[in-house]
Write a protein that holds these residues in place. Structure first.
Motif, PDB file in Angstrom:
ATOM      1  N   THR A  92       3.380  -5.052  -0.977  1.00 49.51           N
ATOM      2  CA  THR A  92       3.013  -6.340  -0.386  1.00 49.51           C
ATOM      3  C   THR A  92       1.804  -6.947  -1.088  1.00 49.51           C
ATOM      4  N   PHE A  93       0.813  -6.128  -1.391  1.00 47.27           N
ATOM      5  CA  PHE A  93      -0.430  -6.662  -1.942  1.00 47.27           C
ATOM      6  C   PHE A  93      -0.290  -7.022  -3.416  1.00 47.27           C
ATOM      7  N   ASP A 140      -0.747  -0.224  -0.121  1.00 42.86           N
ATOM      8  CA  ASP A 140      -2.118  -0.026  -0.581  1.00 42.86           C
ATOM      9  C   ASP A 140      -2.765  -1.365  -0.928  1.00 42.86           C
ATOM     10  N   PRO A 141      -3.770  -1.801  -0.176  1.00 42.39           N
ATOM     11  CA  PRO A 141      -4.449  -3.058  -0.510  1.00 42.39           C
ATOM     12  C   PRO A 141      -5.025  -3.074  -1.923  1.00 42.39           C
ATOM     13  N   ALA A 142      -5.287  -1.908  -2.504  1.00 36.73           N
ATOM     14  CA  ALA A 142      -5.823  -1.857  -3.867  1.00 36.73           C
ATOM     15  C   ALA A 142      -4.828  -2.401  -4.889  1.00 36.73           C
ATOM     16  N   PRO A 145      -5.992  -6.351  -6.387  1.00 35.45           N
ATOM     17  CA  PRO A 145      -7.448  -6.301  -6.610  1.00 35.45           C
ATOM     18  C   PRO A 145      -8.137  -7.654  -6.612  1.00 35.45           C
ATOM     19  N   ALA A 146      -7.412  -8.721  -6.900  1.00 34.35           N
ATOM     20  CA  ALA A 146      -8.053 -10.033  -6.971  1.00 34.35           C
ATOM     21  C   ALA A 146      -8.047 -10.760  -5.623  1.00 34.35           C
ATOM     22  N   LEU A 147      -7.403 -10.185  -4.618  1.00 31.97           N
ATOM     23  CA  LEU A 147      -7.318 -10.859  -3.325  1.00 31.97           C
ATOM     24  C   LEU A 147      -8.669 -10.859  -2.620  1.00 31.97           C
ATOM     25  N   THR A 148      -9.075 -12.024  -2.147  1.00 29.38           N
ATOM     26  CA  THR A 148     -10.305 -12.136  -1.361  1.00 29.38           C
ATOM     27  C   THR A 148     -10.012 -12.271   0.123  1.00 29.38           C
ATOM     28  N   ASP A 149      -8.764 -12.511   0.458  1.00 32.76           N
ATOM     29  CA  ASP A 149      -8.313 -12.523   1.844  1.00 32.76           C
ATOM     30  C   ASP A 149      -6.828 -12.190   1.829  1.00 32.76           C
TER      31      ASP A 149
END
Length: 212
Positions: A92-93, A140-142, A145-149
């Motif tokens: 997803t991220f 994994d949100p990692a 890496p460029a997401l700020t929200d």
């Protein structure tokens, strides 16, 4: 808008496309853009091959599209030249990061809001909602890496929680329950079993069957 959000199984796709696009089965000459950014780190994985093969068995012509690295005008032209868009499963991220970093999230939303049928699968279903934060325990949100929200595409007002029956090994029942317990009070969640899909029809959302 014409939206179908899958957990895993593809049975709802053909009736959705026939209804949404006034197409006829089989979908000879039908063109579907296959946005694959969620799968970039899973190249060659069995689930990737199976997902693409399942869609190819239904559709007339699959057009591979990678949002990351594709200039927005070209991305938009590609969507203008297809009959539907399919946003594949995976991370997803990584998917949200790719759509945002490329600037193509807005182009995708604009096309869907203008009537291009949208099909999402797992990650592709999650990003269609207003906020992908509830996916933090499943993916994994990692990977972004460029997401700020974690704001999603906001095509619907719910966040899909796929694989809610806990039958897929990476997402056991304990993880699904923890996700629901953690986020149900702060987010509008729609859990979907793998044999279910969320359909938007005339502005109304309903959970329907989607068999293998």
């Amino acid at each position: 808008m014409k939206i179908l959000l899958l957990s895993r199984n593809t049975g709802a796709i053909l009736p959705f496309l026939v209804g949404a696009s006034c197409a006829k089965a089989p979908l000879d000459g039908f063109r579907i853009a296959y946005i694959d950014d969620a799968q970039q780190s899973f190249a060659g994985a069995a689930f990737v091959e199976a997902e693409r093969a399942a869609l190819e068995a239904l559709a007339g012509h699959i057009v591979p599209v990678t949002a990351r690295g594709t200039e927005t005008r070209r991305f938009d032209r590609m969507l203008a030249d297809v009959d539907a868009v399919y946003v594949a499963s995976g991370s997803t991220f990584a998917l949200l990061d790719a759509l945002r970093a490329s600037g193509n999230a807005a182009a995708l939303v604009e096309r869907v809001r203008a009537g291009l049928p949208y099909i999402g699968a797992s990650a592709g279903s999650i990003v269609a909602g207003p906020d992908v934060t509830p996916a933090c325990l499943m993916d994994d949100p990692a990977d972004g890496p460029a997401l700020t929200d974690y704001a999603g595409l906001a095509l619907i007002d719910q966040t899909v929680i796929p694989h809610a029956d806990g039958l897929l090994p990476p997402y056991p029942p304990e993880l699904i329950q923890k996700t629901l317990d953690t986020y149900r009070d702060s987010h509008a969640l729609t859990p979907l079993n793998d044999d279910q899909a969320l359909l938007m029809d005339n502005g109304r959302l309903s959970v329907i069957r989607s068999e293998p």
